[in-house]
Structures are given as structure tokens and as C-alpha cells.
Scaffold this motif. Structure first.
Motif, PDB file in Angstrom:
ATOM      1  N   ALA A 338       4.456 -12.737 -14.847  1.00  0.00           N
ATOM      2  CA  ALA A 338       5.267 -12.393 -14.639  1.00  0.00           C
ATOM      3  C   ALA A 338       5.485 -11.287 -13.279  1.00  0.00           C
ATOM      4  CB  ALA A 338       6.239 -11.815 -15.622  1.00  0.00           C
ATOM      5  N   GLU A 339       4.608 -10.392 -13.129  1.00  0.00           N
ATOM      6  CA  GLU A 339       4.396  -9.612 -12.219  1.00  0.00           C
ATOM      7  C   GLU A 339       4.343  -9.593 -10.720  1.00  0.00           C
ATOM      8  OE1 GLU A 339       3.008  -6.361 -15.891  1.00  0.00           O
ATOM      9  OE2 GLU A 339       1.592  -6.999 -14.474  1.00  0.00           O
ATOM     10  N   LEU A 340       3.374 -11.226 -10.926  1.00  0.00           N
ATOM     11  CA  LEU A 340       2.109 -11.473  -9.404  1.00  0.00           C
ATOM     12  C   LEU A 340       4.070 -12.175  -8.877  1.00  0.00           C
ATOM     13  CD1 LEU A 340      -0.703 -13.393 -10.207  1.00  0.00           C
ATOM     14  CD2 LEU A 340      -0.050 -11.759  -8.891  1.00  0.00           C
ATOM     15  N   SER A 341       4.929 -12.791 -10.510  1.00  0.00           N
ATOM     16  CA  SER A 341       6.179 -13.194  -9.492  1.00  0.00           C
ATOM     17  C   SER A 341       6.869 -12.413  -8.772  1.00  0.00           C
ATOM     18  CB  SER A 341       6.538 -14.804 -10.828  1.00  0.00           C
ATOM     19  OG  SER A 341       5.654 -15.307 -11.191  1.00  0.00           O
ATOM     20  N   ALA A 342       6.864 -11.458  -9.885  1.00  0.00           N
ATOM     21  CA  ALA A 342       7.552 -10.528  -8.851  1.00  0.00           C
ATOM     22  C   ALA A 342       7.584 -10.051  -7.568  1.00  0.00           C
ATOM     23  CB  ALA A 342       8.287  -9.282 -10.541  1.00  0.00           C
ATOM     24  N   LEU A 343       6.050  -9.594  -7.721  1.00  0.00           N
ATOM     25  CA  LEU A 343       5.190  -9.636  -6.177  1.00  0.00           C
ATOM     26  C   LEU A 343       6.375 -10.632  -4.854  1.00  0.00           C
ATOM     27  CD1 LEU A 343       4.309  -8.167  -4.363  1.00  0.00           C
ATOM     28  CD2 LEU A 343       2.110  -8.635  -5.276  1.00  0.00           C
ATOM     29  N   ALA A 344       5.510 -11.796  -5.684  1.00  0.00           N
ATOM     30  CA  ALA A 344       5.563 -12.883  -4.869  1.00  0.00           C
ATOM     31  C   ALA A 344       7.337 -12.632  -3.804  1.00  0.00           C
ATOM     32  CB  ALA A 344       5.313 -14.247  -5.180  1.00  0.00           C
ATOM     33  N   ILE A 345       8.378 -12.670  -4.731  1.00  0.00           N
ATOM     34  CA  ILE A 345       9.698 -12.633  -5.043  1.00  0.00           C
ATOM     35  C   ILE A 345      10.138 -11.726  -3.921  1.00  0.00           C
ATOM     36  CG2 ILE A 345      11.363 -12.639  -5.895  1.00  0.00           C
ATOM     37  CD1 ILE A 345      10.613 -14.442  -8.086  1.00  0.00           C
ATOM     38  N   ILE A 346       9.662 -10.771  -4.603  1.00  0.00           N
ATOM     39  CA  ILE A 346      10.056  -8.938  -3.544  1.00  0.00           C
ATOM     40  C   ILE A 346       9.120  -9.404  -2.115  1.00  0.00           C
ATOM     41  CG2 ILE A 346       9.878  -6.819  -3.567  1.00  0.00           C
ATOM     42  CD1 ILE A 346       9.894  -7.310  -6.500  1.00  0.00           C
ATOM     43  N   VAL A 390       5.500  -2.246 -13.591  1.00  0.00           N
ATOM     44  CA  VAL A 390       6.193  -2.517 -12.010  1.00  0.00           C
ATOM     45  C   VAL A 390       5.399  -2.074 -10.945  1.00  0.00           C
ATOM     46  CG1 VAL A 390       8.119  -2.709 -13.532  1.00  0.00           C
ATOM     47  CG2 VAL A 390       7.520  -0.456 -12.874  1.00  0.00           C
ATOM     48  N   SER A 391       4.272  -0.842 -11.074  1.00  0.00           N
ATOM     49  CA  SER A 391       3.337  -0.206 -10.440  1.00  0.00           C
ATOM     50  C   SER A 391       3.533  -1.650  -8.785  1.00  0.00           C
ATOM     51  CB  SER A 391       2.996   0.618 -10.465  1.00  0.00           C
ATOM     52  OG  SER A 391       1.475  -0.369 -11.644  1.00  0.00           O
ATOM     53  N   TYR A 392       2.087  -2.149  -9.248  1.00  0.00           N
ATOM     54  CA  TYR A 392       1.924  -3.384  -8.457  1.00  0.00           C
ATOM     55  C   TYR A 392       2.677  -3.848  -7.453  1.00  0.00           C
ATOM     56  CZ  TYR A 392      -1.531  -5.061  -5.974  1.00  0.00           C
ATOM     57  OH  TYR A 392      -2.807  -6.722  -4.868  1.00  0.00           O
ATOM     58  N   PRO A 393       3.602  -4.360  -8.342  1.00  0.00           N
ATOM     59  CA  PRO A 393       4.633  -5.157  -7.632  1.00  0.00           C
ATOM     60  C   PRO A 393       5.249  -4.934  -6.599  1.00  0.00           C
ATOM     61  CG  PRO A 393       4.587  -5.953  -9.858  1.00  0.00           C
ATOM     62  CD  PRO A 393       3.677  -4.739  -9.737  1.00  0.00           C
ATOM     63  N   LEU A 394       5.799  -3.549  -6.701  1.00  0.00           N
ATOM     64  CA  LEU A 394       6.329  -2.652  -6.115  1.00  0.00           C
ATOM     65  C   LEU A 394       5.540  -1.882  -5.149  1.00  0.00           C
ATOM     66  CD1 LEU A 394       8.880  -0.824  -8.819  1.00  0.00           C
ATOM     67  CD2 LEU A 394       9.413  -2.488  -7.115  1.00  0.00           C
ATOM     68  N   LEU A 395       4.325  -1.414  -5.393  1.00  0.00           N
ATOM     69  CA  LEU A 395       3.926  -0.650  -4.432  1.00  0.00           C
ATOM     70  C   LEU A 395       2.960  -1.553  -3.575  1.00  0.00           C
ATOM     71  CD1 LEU A 395       2.124   1.622  -6.454  1.00  0.00           C
ATOM     72  CD2 LEU A 395       3.146   2.658  -4.714  1.00  0.00           C
ATOM     73  N   ALA A 396       2.951  -2.708  -3.765  1.00  0.00           N
ATOM     74  CA  ALA A 396       2.563  -4.273  -2.694  1.00  0.00           C
ATOM     75  C   ALA A 396       3.381  -4.619  -2.118  1.00  0.00           C
ATOM     76  CB  ALA A 396       2.164  -5.028  -3.901  1.00  0.00           C
ATOM     77  N   SER A 397       5.178  -4.493  -2.500  1.00  0.00           N
ATOM     78  CA  SER A 397       5.867  -5.172  -1.459  1.00  0.00           C
ATOM     79  C   SER A 397       6.246  -4.036  -0.232  1.00  0.00           C
ATOM     80  CB  SER A 397       7.095  -5.319  -2.977  1.00  0.00           C
ATOM     81  OG  SER A 397       6.748  -5.721  -3.699  1.00  0.00           O
ATOM     82  N   PHE A 398       6.483  -2.641  -1.286  1.00  0.00           N
ATOM     83  CA  PHE A 398       6.158  -1.502  -0.203  1.00  0.00           C
ATOM     84  C   PHE A 398       5.077  -1.591   1.126  1.00  0.00           C
ATOM     85  CE2 PHE A 398       5.640   2.728   2.089  1.00  0.00           C
ATOM     86  CZ  PHE A 398       6.957   2.542   2.454  1.00  0.00           C
ATOM     87  N   ALA A 399       3.825  -1.913   0.454  1.00  0.00           N
ATOM     88  CA  ALA A 399       2.992  -1.928   1.757  1.00  0.00           C
ATOM     89  C   ALA A 399       3.354  -3.397   2.782  1.00  0.00           C
ATOM     90  CB  ALA A 399       1.285  -2.664   0.732  1.00  0.00           C
ATOM     91  N   VAL A 400       3.947  -4.527   1.938  1.00  0.00           N
ATOM     92  CA  VAL A 400       4.225  -5.634   2.497  1.00  0.00           C
ATOM     93  C   VAL A 400       4.969  -4.931   4.158  1.00  0.00           C
ATOM     94  CG1 VAL A 400       5.839  -8.378   2.947  1.00  0.00           C
ATOM     95  CG2 VAL A 400       3.924  -7.644   1.332  1.00  0.00           C
ATOM     96  N   PHE A 401       6.157  -4.017   3.691  1.00  0.00           N
ATOM     97  CA  PHE A 401       7.494  -4.016   4.398  1.00  0.00           C
ATOM     98  C   PHE A 401       6.917  -2.931   5.447  1.00  0.00           C
ATOM     99  CE2 PHE A 401       9.839   0.328   5.411  1.00  0.00           C
ATOM    100  CZ  PHE A 401      10.796  -0.032   5.821  1.00  0.00           C
ATOM    101  N   ALA A 402       5.304  -1.884   4.925  1.00  0.00           N
ATOM    102  CA  ALA A 402       4.792  -1.128   5.891  1.00  0.00           C
ATOM    103  C   ALA A 402       4.338  -1.614   6.855  1.00  0.00           C
ATOM    104  CB  ALA A 402       4.214  -0.364   5.300  1.00  0.00           C
ATOM    105  N   MET A 403       3.330  -2.700   6.075  1.00  0.00           N
ATOM    106  CA  MET A 403       3.176  -4.123   7.699  1.00  0.00           C
ATOM    107  C   MET A 403       4.289  -4.690   7.922  1.00  0.00           C
ATOM    108  SD  MET A 403       0.592  -5.794   8.441  1.00  0.00           S
ATOM    109  CE  MET A 403      -0.927  -5.454   7.551  1.00  0.00           C
ATOM    110  N   LEU A 404       5.126  -4.765   7.303  1.00  0.00           N
ATOM    111  CA  LEU A 404       5.828  -5.618   8.847  1.00  0.00           C
ATOM    112  C   LEU A 404       6.416  -4.144   9.807  1.00  0.00           C
ATOM    113  CD1 LEU A 404       8.055  -7.974   6.225  1.00  0.00           C
ATOM    114  CD2 LEU A 404       6.636  -8.404   8.421  1.00  0.00           C
ATOM    115  N   SER A 405       6.840  -3.351   9.634  1.00  0.00           N
ATOM    116  CA  SER A 405       7.620  -2.181  10.395  1.00  0.00           C
ATOM    117  C   SER A 405       6.418  -1.572  11.532  1.00  0.00           C
ATOM    118  CB  SER A 405       7.617  -0.932   9.373  1.00  0.00           C
ATOM    119  OG  SER A 405       8.556  -1.677   8.512  1.00  0.00           O
TER     120      SER A 405
END
Length: 596
Positions: A338-346, A390-405
Motif C-alpha cells: 500500500a505504501e509503495l502504491s501510494a508513492l508511485a501514484i503521488i 505515510v512518512s516515506y511516501p510523502l517525503l519521497a514524493s516531495f523529493a520527486v517534486f524537488a527533483m523536477l523543480s
């Protein structure tokens, strides 16, 4: 996408820092909402400072422990479990004292040798009552061994749990005479967390090819009179352990999450009070008794999510309370998926949204998603006692956001470098640097200002071009215009455009040049000075290409006047250029160089 895939792989690999982050997040749930102490089925018989002051330093004579155990059962406890390992013979046994006390008379030695051995007295007490002894688990580095271990009676449902269980090399055992009569043997497990905080206690462990229960589970089994454990296993790992019809959920390694309350003094009864008779059936009847210590000198303190130093025996007590009160925490086997899926979707949403709606709106949408996920995880914990991270999915998603920025920033910097490179082909390098340092000086649109204009043209170029093919003509044009352009840029001019063999340039835009008229004249003189070296190069080209050499001459017209300068053109394409009568006059001056 590659970065998102890397983050998913890291979570699947689950290195220690990621696991610690997850565990710290799950700790917060218990800190914010600890278990309510609604029942107290367990009592801790505490060998505390008061007990040591009353009955002497540890270890006590086994006869004193036998007396303590007997009084507990007289008061009505259901079972006694010892969070203590009796690995060595009692040094205070009369027979041992007879050998260790010097200058003892033969009569005294004989009397001591005929007195019952302390370990045998304790053995008889254990034999008469349902008691559980502990064995301290050891790794190979600690010199552990697996001798004398019998496999517990375990029924397996769904698969073999052995591959998933925490594995140890051996255990520090009690004296064989004591273990032979105990109703149960439970393992005492050292902390297996990276930060040594006890959150999970294994229900079972693997030693060699045997499965052994831990102390808390063995106390529960003996108290309920059961003979067999049932372990349920699926493809993801162990899911639960069943005792007396009570199904206890575990993680995939068979570990039970302890649902803590803050350390409570109500759980503790001083061993001295039991031995003296102050504590009786009113508080002991029907309860599970755990014998342990809170004395600082005995060093049995453990860190938990709620307490930095909790007596180790209370961890067992709180685990038993968690089980018997039905307040079990559960981190189901599907949680990782579930946590991996949340990270992938976000992560995919972030990748999709940023190029389309921009970073700011994406960040706002991400904040809303973070609130929803955090609220959902909290609801699952507070209402259903499910542990979802939810910490890792959210932090990793923010890392994706930061990488794109960051990638957009790098791309923007690259575009700026390209623009800088393009400008450098029209402006002198020092002017490009000034524009880069002070971009506000480059005004968009048009403005009126006094400017110096220069037009140059190769005289008779049409006749010269007839001697060259397309490739040669292009090379000739480049040979002529390159040195002329260098002279314009060297004096701070801006190249407006090339018109075949002609060049147009101006000064005093886009940056101010107070000496623009003189710089235009200097550039004109320099252009004239380039004609001789230029003809030398053209002659060499003609000889190498077997063409007729025709020398070139460049006419130059300059003028100064008020012009409109700015971005000229259409919405589809525009150039930075100048308009005005002064421009036209400069062009006409250049045209007159054919006559003058």
C-alpha cells in the motif's frame, strides 16, 4: 521516472535509515494516543531498591525466591514468569558455603552439607506450581549454543514459518534441575531495532532447527493450560499466532507490536511487601505475576516509544496487557504494498502536473494529498489500531517534486546560457556580462533614444560572386563578415542584422554608451583597416580554389540621431532593432561610397 523508480527500489530494499524513519513515525501515533489502561491482568513482582535494602544484595538465595514464589501462589496468582535467568548454582547453598568458608569446624561443615541445597528447594517449589523460566537469547558472537532445546508444540497453518522468524544461535539456559520441572521455558529477546527502542517483541524465534516461544507468550500459554501454539503463515510471511482461541496479529517476522501506556507504578508490587505479607490476595488473586527488577544497579532498563528507561519486565507486562485487553496493534502484510502504491501514484501525479500546471499549484495539491494521507493514517490507527506509514511516501514524493523543480531550474539555466550565447553573437562579451548582471537594463518594447548607426557593404559583390559556387560563396561571405563583426563588437556595438554581404550595427542600445558616436567612428576606421588583411586571405582562397582573384572593398556609412529602438516584429517573431530617419540616412551614406 528513473528517480521515482530509484525511490521505490530504496523503499523495497528498506535500508536502516528508511526503517528508522518509519518506526519513528509509527512511534508518534502511540505518543499522541497511548493505550488506555482499562484492565490490569498482570502484576510485576519488583525486586526494587526497597527489596534489596531489606533482603540483601542480588542474587538472593534460591530459598528466598522459593518463599516468594510460594507466597504468590498462596495469594492466588495464576502463573509466575521469571524475567531472570538462573544459569549458575546458588553460591549461597549450604554445601557450597561449607567449601568456601575458611577455618570452619568439621561439625559445622557436616551440618551445612546435610542442609538441603537451595537449588533443590527452589526446584521443588517450581515443580508444584505453574511457572515459566526465561532463557536469554544469544548470537554466535556472544558464545550462544543450542544445546538442550526442545521444539515447542506448534501447529502450522498456511506454510512454514521458519524462514521468516528471527534467528539466533543459542540461549543462556537455566540450571537443568530447574528447567526440568518448570511448566514452560520462554525466550528473553534482546532489542532488534536499530535504535534499541523496543516496539515489537517476537512471539516465536528460531534457534537452529527449532521454534521457541518467547517469555510473554509462554506465560500466556501456561496460564491458559494450552499445550500447542498455532502459527498462521502466508506468502508474505507470518500473519498471526493463536493461543487458546485468541488470535494475535504479528508482522511478517512473527513480531507483536506492543501497544504501550506510559510506565505505571500501579503495575509494581515490591517483592519485600510480598515476602512480609503486606501484599496479599486482594491485589494478586487471578493475575499473571512476572518477577523482575527495577533496581538501577541491576541494569534491566529498556527504551520504548513512550519512555526512555522502562524496566524490561514491564515490557512483558505491557505486551500481555495488550493481548488480554484486545488492544493489539497491527501492521498488516499488505502495508508495504500500500505504501509503495501510494508513492508511485503521488509521484506520477507530480510528474504529470508540474509541466502542465506549474510548481506552485502542484505544491498546493501535494499539500492537500499529504493532509488526506496523514489524516487517513491517523484514523486507521486511532479507530482500528492499524499502523500505516505515510512518512516515506510523502517525503519521497516531495523529493520527486524537488527533483523536477531542480531539473526545471537547470533547464532554465541552460536556456539562459543559450540566450547568452546567442546575444554574444550580436553584442560584445562585456556587454553581455553587463546585461546578465543587470537584466533590468534590457527594456522590452520600444523607446526613443539618440543612437549611432553603421552600415557596411562589399562594393561590386555581385560580380565577385559569379566566380564562386554556393559552398565557396558561403565561405567567402563568412570570411568577409567575421572580421568586420569583430570590430563592431570590440567597440561595444550591437549587430542588428546581416543582409547578404551587408552589415548593420548600432551603439547606445540596449546599454547606455555615452561615447557612442566616437565608438561608431572607431569601428568604421577599424573596418577600413581590415580591408588589406581581408584581401590577402581572399587571394589565398582564390588560388587554392583556382578562381580569379577579385579584391574587395567595403563601403561604410555612419550617422547619429534619435531613433526608436526595441523589439520589432510580430507576435510570432520579433528582432531587437531600430527605426527612424537617422537609420535611413546612415544607409544612404553607405550607398554613396560607390561614388565617394
Amino acid at each position: 521516472m528513473l528517480f521515482l523508480g530509484l525511490l521505490l527500489a530504496i523503499r523495497f530494499w528498506d535500508p536502516a535509515p528508511i526503517e528508522i524513519l518509519r518506526l519513528k513515525t509509527l512511534d508518534i501515533y502511540q505518543v499522541l494516543k497511548p493505550r488506555a489502561a482499562t484492565v490490569q491482568p498482570v502484576v510485576i513482582v519488583d525486586i526494587d531498591e526497597q527489596s534489596l535494602a531489606t533482603h540483601g544484595q542480588w542474587p538472593w538465595p534460591r530459598t528466598l525466591l522459593a518463599d516468594l514464589t510460594s507466597k504468590l501462589f498462596v495469594a492466588g496468582v495464576a502463573t509466575v514468569g521469571f524475567d531472570i535467568v538462573f544459569a549458575e548454582p546458588d553460591r549461597l547453598s549450604p554445601g557450597r558455603m561449607a567449601e568456601s568458608i575458611p577455618n570452619l569446624s568439621p561439625q559445622a561443615k557436616t551440618a551445612l552439607r546435610n542442609t538441603p541445597d537451595n537449588d533443590l528447594v527452589f526446584r521443588e517449589t517450581l515443580r508444584r506450581h505453574p511457572t515459566v523460566l526465561g532463557r536469554f537469547l544469544r548470537t554466535h558472537q556472544q558464545g550462544g549454543h543450542a544445546k538442550g532445546l526442545k521444539s515447542a508444540s506448534i501447529a502450522k497453518l498456511g506454510g512454514d514459518p521458519m524462514p521468516f522468524l528471527p534467528q539466533f544461535d543459542g540461549a543462556l539456559a537455566n540450571l537443568p534441575v530447574l528447567e526440568a520441572v518448570a511448566s514452560g521455558i520462554g525466550m528473553l529477546v534482546p532489542s532488534q531495532e536499530h535504535d534499541n527502542i523496543i516496539r515489537r517483541v517476537p512471539a516465536m524465534v528460531r534457534i537452529g532447527e527449532t521454534i521457541q516461544p518467547t517469555l510473554s507468550l509462554e506465560v500466556l500459554r501456561v496460564a491458559t493450560g494450552q499445550k500447542t501454539y498455532v502459527v498462521k503463515t502466508d506468502e508474505a510471511g507470518i500473519s498471526s499466532v493463536v493461543i487458546a482461541g485468541n488470535e494475535i496479529p504479528t508482522d511478517r517476522q512473527g513480531r507483536i507490536w506492543v501497544h504501550y501506556t506510559p510506565s505505571r507504578s500501579a503495575l509494581y508490587i515490591s517483592a519485600a511487601d510480598i515476602l512480609s505479607g503486606k501484599a496479599g490476595a486482594a491485589i494478586l488473586n487471578g493475575r499473571l505475576a512476572l518477577v523482575g527488577t527495577s533496581a538501577l544497579g541491576l541494569q534491566d532498563l529498556r527504551a520504548t516509544p513512550l519512555d526512555s528507561a522502562m524496566p524490561g519486565v514491564e515490557v512483558h507486562a505491557q505486551l500481555l496487557e495488550t493481548i488480554l485487553s484486545g488492544s493489539l496493534l497491527e501492521r498488516p502484510n499488505f502495508s508495504v504494498g500500500a505504501e509503495l502504491s501510494a508513492l508511485a501514484i503521488i509521484g506520477l501525479l507530480v510528474i504529470f502536473l508540474i509541466p502542465r500546471v506549474g510548481a506552485l499549484l502542484t505544491l498546493g495539491a501535494g499539500g492537500a494529498v499529504a493532509l488526506i494521507l496523514t489524516g487517513g493514517a491517523w484514523w486507521l490507527f486511532s479507530e482500528h489500531r492499524l499502523l500505516i506509514d505515510v512518512s516515506y511516501p510523502l517525503l519521497a514524493s516531495f523529493a520527486v517534486f524537488a527533483m523536477l523543480s531542480f531539473m526545471n531550474y537547470v533547464r532554465e539555466q541552460s536556456d539562459r546560457r543559450q540566450i547568452r550565447s546567442a546575444f554574444s553573437r550580436y553584442l560584445a562579451p562585456e556587454m553581455v556580462n553587463r546585461l546578465n548582471d543587470n537584466p533590468e537594463t534590457l527594456r522590452l518594447g520600444g523607446e526613443m533614444r539618440e543612437m549611432a548607426l553603421l552600415f557596411s557593404d562589399v562594393q561590386g559583390f555581385t560580380g565577385i560572386a559569379e566566380n564562386y559556387d554556393a559552398v565557396g560563396l558561403t565561405k567567402l561571405i563568412n570570411t568577409i563578415l567575421t572580421p568586420l563583426t569583430d570590430e563592431v563588437l570590440r567597440t561595444g556595438g550591437t549587430v542588428d542584422k546581416y543582409m547578404g554581404d551587408a552589415l548593420m550595427a548600432f551603439w547606445n542600445a540596449p546599454l547606455d554608451d555615452p561615447d557612442h558616436a566616437a565608438n561608431a567612428c572607431r569601428s568604421a576606421l577599424a573596418l577600413r583597416a581590415q580591408i588589406g588583411p581581408l584581401n590577402d586571405r581572399i587571394e589565398q582562397m582564390a588560388i587554392s580554389a583556382d578562381h580569379e582573384f577579385v579584391p574587395v572593398n567595403v563601403g561604410v556609412g555612419i550617422n547619429t540621431g534619435e531613433c526608436c529602438v526595441g523589439n520589432m516584429g510580430s507576435d510570432q517573431r520579433f528582432d531587437y532593432s531600430v527605426l527612424g530617419d537617422a537609420v535611413n540616412l546612415a544607409s544612404r551614406f553607405e550607398g554613396q561610397t560607390r561614388t565617394y
